[in-house]
Design a protein around this motif. Structure first.
Motif, PDB file in Angstrom:
ATOM      1  N   GLN A  28       0.687  -0.996  -0.126  1.00  0.00           N
ATOM      2  CA  GLN A  28      -0.097  -0.380   0.272  1.00  0.00           C
ATOM      3  C   GLN A  28       0.917   0.921   0.141  1.00  0.00           C
ATOM      4  OE1 GLN A  28      -2.738  -0.325   3.534  1.00  0.00           O
ATOM      5  NE2 GLN A  28      -3.365  -1.863   2.474  1.00  0.00           N
ATOM      6  N   LEU A  29       0.237   2.635  -0.542  1.00  0.00           N
ATOM      7  CA  LEU A  29       0.975   3.078  -0.196  1.00  0.00           C
ATOM      8  C   LEU A  29       1.186   3.920   0.994  1.00  0.00           C
ATOM      9  CD1 LEU A  29      -1.692   6.253  -2.532  1.00  0.00           C
ATOM     10  CD2 LEU A  29       0.611   4.622  -3.530  1.00  0.00           C
ATOM     11  N   ASP A  30       1.034   3.512   2.500  1.00  0.00           N
ATOM     12  CA  ASP A  30       1.674   3.920   3.011  1.00  0.00           C
ATOM     13  C   ASP A  30       2.894   2.899   3.472  1.00  0.00           C
ATOM     14  OD1 ASP A  30      -0.626   5.393   4.198  1.00  0.00           O
ATOM     15  OD2 ASP A  30      -2.205   4.345   5.474  1.00  0.00           O
ATOM     16  N   GLN A  34       9.298   6.571   4.200  1.00  0.00           N
ATOM     17  CA  GLN A  34       9.255   8.556   4.313  1.00  0.00           C
ATOM     18  C   GLN A  34      10.684   8.511   3.664  1.00  0.00           C
ATOM     19  OE1 GLN A  34       7.147  10.304   5.098  1.00  0.00           O
ATOM     20  NE2 GLN A  34       5.599   8.150   4.157  1.00  0.00           N
ATOM     21  N   GLU A  35      12.022   8.436   4.022  1.00  0.00           N
ATOM     22  CA  GLU A  35      13.373   9.369   3.873  1.00  0.00           C
ATOM     23  C   GLU A  35      12.987   8.849   1.910  1.00  0.00           C
ATOM     24  OE1 GLU A  35      17.391   8.282   3.982  1.00  0.00           O
ATOM     25  OE2 GLU A  35      15.888   7.780   6.482  1.00  0.00           O
ATOM     26  N   ALA A  36      12.382   7.390   1.619  1.00  0.00           N
ATOM     27  CA  ALA A  36      12.343   7.328   0.466  1.00  0.00           C
ATOM     28  C   ALA A  36      11.544   8.017  -0.716  1.00  0.00           C
ATOM     29  CB  ALA A  36      12.282   5.897  -0.533  1.00  0.00           C
ATOM     30  N   LEU A  37      10.319   9.021   0.452  1.00  0.00           N
ATOM     31  CA  LEU A  37      10.137   9.360  -0.741  1.00  0.00           C
ATOM     32  C   LEU A  37      10.403  10.533  -0.387  1.00  0.00           C
ATOM     33  CD1 LEU A  37       7.018   9.548  -1.868  1.00  0.00           C
ATOM     34  CD2 LEU A  37       6.284   9.795   0.384  1.00  0.00           C
ATOM     35  N   ARG A  38      10.640  11.633   0.467  1.00  0.00           N
ATOM     36  CA  ARG A  38      11.512  12.786   0.656  1.00  0.00           C
ATOM     37  C   ARG A  38      12.437  13.377  -0.613  1.00  0.00           C
ATOM     38  NH1 ARG A  38      11.113  12.357   5.816  1.00  0.00           N
ATOM     39  NH2 ARG A  38      13.019  11.071   5.929  1.00  0.00           N
ATOM     40  N   ASP A  72      13.968  -2.059  -1.806  1.00  0.00           N
ATOM     41  CA  ASP A  72      13.924  -3.327  -1.497  1.00  0.00           C
ATOM     42  C   ASP A  72      12.987  -4.334  -0.309  1.00  0.00           C
ATOM     43  OD1 ASP A  72      14.594  -3.448  -3.829  1.00  0.00           O
ATOM     44  OD2 ASP A  72      16.806  -4.065  -3.253  1.00  0.00           O
ATOM     45  N   SER A  73      13.283  -3.673   0.724  1.00  0.00           N
ATOM     46  CA  SER A  73      12.968  -4.369   2.248  1.00  0.00           C
ATOM     47  C   SER A  73      11.933  -3.928   2.220  1.00  0.00           C
ATOM     48  CB  SER A  73      14.047  -3.274   3.225  1.00  0.00           C
ATOM     49  OG  SER A  73      13.414  -4.046   4.654  1.00  0.00           O
ATOM     50  N   ALA A  74      10.865  -2.919   1.627  1.00  0.00           N
ATOM     51  CA  ALA A  74       9.600  -2.221   1.941  1.00  0.00           C
ATOM     52  C   ALA A  74       9.284  -3.397   1.834  1.00  0.00           C
ATOM     53  CB  ALA A  74       9.554  -1.566   1.834  1.00  0.00           C
ATOM     54  N   THR A  75       9.327  -3.903   0.199  1.00  0.00           N
ATOM     55  CA  THR A  75       8.516  -4.376  -0.828  1.00  0.00           C
ATOM     56  C   THR A  75       8.236  -5.619   0.111  1.00  0.00           C
ATOM     57  OG1 THR A  75       9.313  -3.126  -2.736  1.00  0.00           O
ATOM     58  CG2 THR A  75       7.896  -5.914  -2.482  1.00  0.00           C
ATOM     59  N   CYS A  76       9.511  -6.640   0.668  1.00  0.00           N
ATOM     60  CA  CYS A  76       9.380  -7.858   1.340  1.00  0.00           C
ATOM     61  C   CYS A  76       8.767  -7.760   2.332  1.00  0.00           C
ATOM     62  CB  CYS A  76      10.799  -8.726   1.361  1.00  0.00           C
ATOM     63  SG  CYS A  76      10.754  -9.377  -0.485  1.00  0.00           S
ATOM     64  N   GLY A  77       8.785  -5.772   3.229  1.00  0.00           N
ATOM     65  CA  GLY A  77       7.589  -6.271   4.622  1.00  0.00           C
ATOM     66  C   GLY A  77       6.787  -6.854   4.359  1.00  0.00           C
ATOM     67  N   ALA A  78       5.916  -5.322   3.030  1.00  0.00           N
ATOM     68  CA  ALA A  78       4.529  -5.287   2.769  1.00  0.00           C
ATOM     69  C   ALA A  78       3.713  -6.708   2.921  1.00  0.00           C
ATOM     70  CB  ALA A  78       4.728  -4.540   2.053  1.00  0.00           C
ATOM     71  N   ILE A  79       4.939  -7.449   1.710  1.00  0.00           N
ATOM     72  CA  ILE A  79       4.027  -8.981   1.292  1.00  0.00           C
ATOM     73  C   ILE A  79       3.983  -9.717   2.512  1.00  0.00           C
ATOM     74  CG2 ILE A  79       4.524 -10.529  -0.278  1.00  0.00           C
ATOM     75  CD1 ILE A  79       5.263  -8.883  -1.655  1.00  0.00           C
ATOM     76  N   ARG A  80       4.753  -9.457   3.041  1.00  0.00           N
ATOM     77  CA  ARG A  80       5.443 -10.574   4.439  1.00  0.00           C
ATOM     78  C   ARG A  80       3.857 -10.781   5.303  1.00  0.00           C
ATOM     79  NH1 ARG A  80      11.133 -10.165   4.663  1.00  0.00           N
ATOM     80  NH2 ARG A  80      11.905 -11.295   3.677  1.00  0.00           N
ATOM     81  N   ARG A  81       3.387  -9.303   5.610  1.00  0.00           N
ATOM     82  CA  ARG A  81       2.598  -8.995   6.934  1.00  0.00           C
ATOM     83  C   ARG A  81       0.998  -8.946   6.068  1.00  0.00           C
ATOM     84  NH1 ARG A  81       5.647  -4.347   7.602  1.00  0.00           N
ATOM     85  NH2 ARG A  81       4.134  -2.852   5.792  1.00  0.00           N
ATOM     86  N   ARG A  82       1.183  -8.531   5.353  1.00  0.00           N
ATOM     87  CA  ARG A  82      -0.311  -8.688   3.895  1.00  0.00           C
ATOM     88  C   ARG A  82      -0.559  -9.292   2.965  1.00  0.00           C
ATOM     89  NH1 ARG A  82       0.605  -3.500   5.616  1.00  0.00           N
ATOM     90  NH2 ARG A  82       1.017  -2.813   3.518  1.00  0.00           N
ATOM     91  N   GLY A  83       0.666 -10.303   2.489  1.00  0.00           N
ATOM     92  CA  GLY A  83      -0.280 -11.156   1.381  1.00  0.00           C
ATOM     93  C   GLY A  83      -0.333 -11.970   1.705  1.00  0.00           C
TER      94      GLY A  83
END
Length: 198
Positions: A28-30, A34-38, A72-83
């Motif tokens: 998700q967008l959340d 934040q640092e990558a977005l900035r 890279d880390s955010a991708t796998c983190g989100a998939i592990r949490r909500r996939g």
């Protein structure tokens, strides 16, 4: 802000591949760091998601890096949490372990990398039964060339579907994918193939 995700299943011996139950909800967008977005960091990450016999995510490896560790880390983190997945099955219908490949595009507005490609094929005649463009899922190997093509949505004509894959393989390449973890680099993209009469 828009986050695009596409997916492709690859399983060597499965009669059916793992299927995501919540593709639109797993990243998700959340989840955008934040640092990558900035810092306006963008990129595409392809993850190899290991799925157990009961559909649980048991692992996630980045097989195409965005060049930014946080994405890279955010991708796998989100998939592990909500996939959530329906497991792969063998030819008897028994649930088995499988691998699901997912590409996630991190970016905002015009800076967002595209994970969907277009290919138009000119032909003398539109194939009989042609109802709509083909939607292919293409897997690109370490050289940046397609190593596997799978029809996700048919044109309505199996011959045209075959031509769509053959032409995509012959004409489309991307910059060779890289990884940070030493795994074999793979990238996943969608290809929309449209047939047009000359």
């Amino acid at each position: 802000m828009l986050l695009i995700a596409i997916a492709l299943q690859l399983v060597s011996a499965a009669a059916t591949d793992p299927r995501p139950i919540n593709t639109d909800e797993s990243v998700q967008l959340d989840d955008y760091p934040q640092e990558a977005l900035r810092n306006a960091q963008t990129g595409i990450v392809t993850a190899a998601v290991s799925v157990a016999e009961d559909g649980r995510v048991t692992g996630c490896d980045v097989v195409e890096s965005s060049h930014f560790a946080s994405l890279d880390s955010a991708t796998c983190g989100a998939i592990r949490r909500r996939g959530r997945f329906a497991p792969a099955t063998d030819d008897t219908g028994r649930s088995i372990k499988g691998v699901y490949y997912r590409a996630v595009s991190w970016g905002v507005g015009a800076d967002q990398p595209r994970t969907i490609m277009d290919l138009t094929l000119m032909t003398q005649n539109i194939p009989p039964g042609y109802a709509n463009p083909a939607m292919l899922q293409a897997v690109f190997g370490p050289s940046g060339h397609i190593v596997r093509c799978k029809i996700e949505n048919s044109t309505g004509n199996t011959g045209a579907d075959s031509v769509a894959c053959r032409q995509a393989i012959a004409t489309i390449a991307i910059a060779p994918p890289i990884t940070r973890n030493g795994s074999t680099p793979l990238a996943v993209r969608s290809v929309i193939v449209t047939f047009r009469a000359q």
